[in-house]
Write a protein that holds these residues in place. Sequence first.
Motif, PDB file in Angstrom:
ATOM      1  N   LEU A  58      -2.225 -13.139  16.816  1.00  0.00           N
ATOM      2  CA  LEU A  58      -2.670 -11.914  17.472  1.00  0.00           C
ATOM      3  C   LEU A  58      -2.891 -12.161  18.959  1.00  0.00           C
ATOM      4  CD1 LEU A  58      -5.191 -10.764  14.739  1.00  0.00           C
ATOM      5  CD2 LEU A  58      -3.023  -9.690  15.278  1.00  0.00           C
ATOM      6  N   PRO A  78       2.413 -12.060  14.427  1.00  0.00           N
ATOM      7  CA  PRO A  78       1.720 -12.345  13.154  1.00  0.00           C
ATOM      8  C   PRO A  78       2.595 -12.151  11.910  1.00  0.00           C
ATOM      9  CG  PRO A  78       0.379 -10.931  14.527  1.00  0.00           C
ATOM     10  CD  PRO A  78       1.650 -11.130  15.262  1.00  0.00           C
ATOM     11  N   PHE A  87     -10.784  -9.798   7.776  1.00  0.00           N
ATOM     12  CA  PHE A  87     -11.600  -9.531   8.949  1.00  0.00           C
ATOM     13  C   PHE A  87     -13.068  -9.365   8.590  1.00  0.00           C
ATOM     14  CE2 PHE A  87      -7.319  -8.403   9.924  1.00  0.00           C
ATOM     15  CZ  PHE A  87      -7.150  -8.872  11.210  1.00  0.00           C
ATOM     16  N   TYR A  93      -6.880   0.513   3.213  1.00  0.00           N
ATOM     17  CA  TYR A  93      -6.112   1.734   3.438  1.00  0.00           C
ATOM     18  C   TYR A  93      -6.727   2.811   2.550  1.00  0.00           C
ATOM     19  CZ  TYR A  93      -3.116  -1.699   5.577  1.00  0.00           C
ATOM     20  OH  TYR A  93      -2.657  -2.721   6.362  1.00  0.00           O
TER      21      TYR A  93
ATOM     22  N   GLN B 184      -4.547  -4.924  13.479  1.00  0.00           N
ATOM     23  CA  GLN B 184      -4.212  -6.340  13.284  1.00  0.00           C
ATOM     24  C   GLN B 184      -3.843  -6.596  11.823  1.00  0.00           C
ATOM     25  OE1 GLN B 184      -7.792  -8.144  14.821  1.00  0.00           O
ATOM     26  NE2 GLN B 184      -7.047  -8.077  16.923  1.00  0.00           N
ATOM     27  N   ALA B 185      -4.645  -6.019  10.918  1.00  0.00           N
ATOM     28  CA  ALA B 185      -4.364  -6.213   9.495  1.00  0.00           C
ATOM     29  C   ALA B 185      -3.005  -5.622   9.140  1.00  0.00           C
ATOM     30  CB  ALA B 185      -5.457  -5.570   8.656  1.00  0.00           C
ATOM     31  N   ALA B 186      -2.701  -4.448   9.698  1.00  0.00           N
ATOM     32  CA  ALA B 186      -1.420  -3.811   9.404  1.00  0.00           C
ATOM     33  C   ALA B 186      -0.269  -4.663   9.909  1.00  0.00           C
ATOM     34  CB  ALA B 186      -1.375  -2.429  10.043  1.00  0.00           C
ATOM     35  N   ILE B 188      -0.289  -7.912  10.224  1.00  0.00           N
ATOM     36  CA  ILE B 188      -0.185  -9.062   9.327  1.00  0.00           C
ATOM     37  C   ILE B 188       0.435  -8.645   7.990  1.00  0.00           C
ATOM     38  CG2 ILE B 188      -1.589 -10.675   7.979  1.00  0.00           C
ATOM     39  CD1 ILE B 188      -3.409 -10.793  10.524  1.00  0.00           C
TER      40      ILE B 188
END
Lengths: 358, 287
Positions: A58, A78, A87, A93, B184-186, B188
């Motif tokens: 990132l 990433p 995190f 989602y 960020q998660a998306a 990854i």
Amino acid sequence: MAKITLSKLRHSYIPNPTSPDDYALKEIDLDWSDGGAYALLGPSGCGKSTLLNIISGLLVPSEGQVLFDDKDVTALPPDKRNIAQVFQFPVIYDTMTVFDNLAFPLRNRGVDEAQVAARVTEIATMLEVTDLLGAKAAGLSPDNKQKISMGRGLVRDDVNVVMFDEPLTVIDPHLKWKLRSKLKELHQKVRATMIYVTHDQTEALTFADQVVVMQDGEVVQIGTPVELFERPAHTFVGHFIGSPGMNVLDADIRDGGAFLGGHHVALEGAITAQDGTPQIGIRPEFVRISDAGLPATVRKVSDIGRHSVVEAMVGDTAVKAITDGVVPEQGAAVHLQFQQNQTRLYCGGWLATTGAAS
Amino acid sequence: MKTQYQKAWFFVLPVLLLVAFNALIPMMTVVNYSVQETFGNNVFFWEGLRWFEELLNSDRFHAALGRQFLFTGLILLIEVPLGIIIALSMPRKGPWVPVCLVLMALPMLIPWNVVGAMWNIFTLPDIGLLGYLMNTTLGIDYDMTQSPFAAWATIITMDVWHWTSLVVLLSYAGLVSIPDAYYQAAKIDGASPFKVFRYIQLPKMKQVLTIAILLRFMDSFNIYTEVFVLTGGGPGNSTTLLSIDLVKIALGQFDLGPAAAMSLIYFAITLLVSWLFYTLMTKDDAK
């Protein structure tokens, strides 16, 4: 799964860093072997999240390289690195069901539905969320949401590394303990390389085989939880780990021996360095209240459950001792004995005695 | 449920009085007019539901209602997607954020009749910048005082110019509330930009979008000033929306009874459609 190598890594958030203070990360060299459980431990702002974001891609470091299995991935984004990250706050989602949430990383990579279903079921069983698979993810409790976030990281079987960025921050204390042991269990099952970032020593020590302690953008010590506890390489580690932390007492060095308030203190071994302020370091666990030894006056006694912490003054220096037995009264004159093989000298913050020959 | 503390009712009283004086009582005078005929001098004749029956069977009302729905439908179809697209392309951090926000807020600060007058002058074929450009420079026949199509294009464009900002600002507020970790998660998880929109941005914008759509529906359904100043309902009756027709009946023809009946039906439709929108858009949240 992969071995991770960080080579001469430096990072600054300022475009043109000049002094070392401009760097959030100062020169880091690390080797993490495949399948290990590592923790990055340090106070807020020490650079551990920066380091994590560099590993996940990132963030691109100002200098240095990140290698996965000796392959340079420094410039890769990433999604090309095959990593997973959990995190601080659960990322879910909301509009999807738990099943779809877990399947998301697989479906995005074009895995066929049969395999997706198998994998999701397997991970759900591991996380004990099988009965939630059909539920809307938005309605879950924080701990279950965080479990799903973890699940999304673990569901891919080709991940190089799973990273956790203080994942238990928003979890209730009694569930923290459960999730922590769950994580440890998961690591043993999936054997993926895992990196766990936290400022909580209990989390770091219970999770990791190897703990990396950081301070001000630097790695202070790398070691097993036992090593960090028993022989801190730096007074910071001594302070930071343990409850209460290590006693760090200003001392004098005369004739090759250490003195505390004019009294000679026997060290674990020979003194190896003498530059910087000399300090004696000893954990409260190894300070004993007895009839002989350093004369001291009890200033404060706090009951911490199974033990009591006695704070006694040797001259102007406060020394903490953990005792189980009879606790002296406040103001009482006592004597303190330091267990010799646990008494160390630090110069300028760094360990400066050789280990006890045992 | 048993109420323990009856004194609480007194706290509701001020609001009740306020609502009574600014909504209920004026509304009741309209109801009063709607069932009577008057020729002035405070002389009234009872008519019952006659005005309502006549109105609901009148072609003129149907035509105005049809135009009103067409107008509002087009407005929503254009402004909501456009607003979302603009909000998505606005910067989320940095010095350009305030610049964008102020630029977006500007059209909304202009008084409604000024907007109408501006666009009127802007589009006049002989002296208006746009009108002159279209007719003389580009050679496209464009005169909103003559062609119904041009008139419609102009009122739609005017409203889009005036009110898309509202959708933009509300969507933007929803977008900036999404923590970085989601993106960020998306990344990854390997999600495509469309999936990021579909599964992260849209769900997070949903609540503010509900408000935006409701507001845009109500405002555009009740629009009067801008269109009246721009076209006056013409050419012919082509842009005579419901509100313009209502004012014609009430103040032009001084038919207070039918106008009152029309007001009530107008109000009922606005209320009903708003309620439908709201129920449809929030039905998932209840579960």
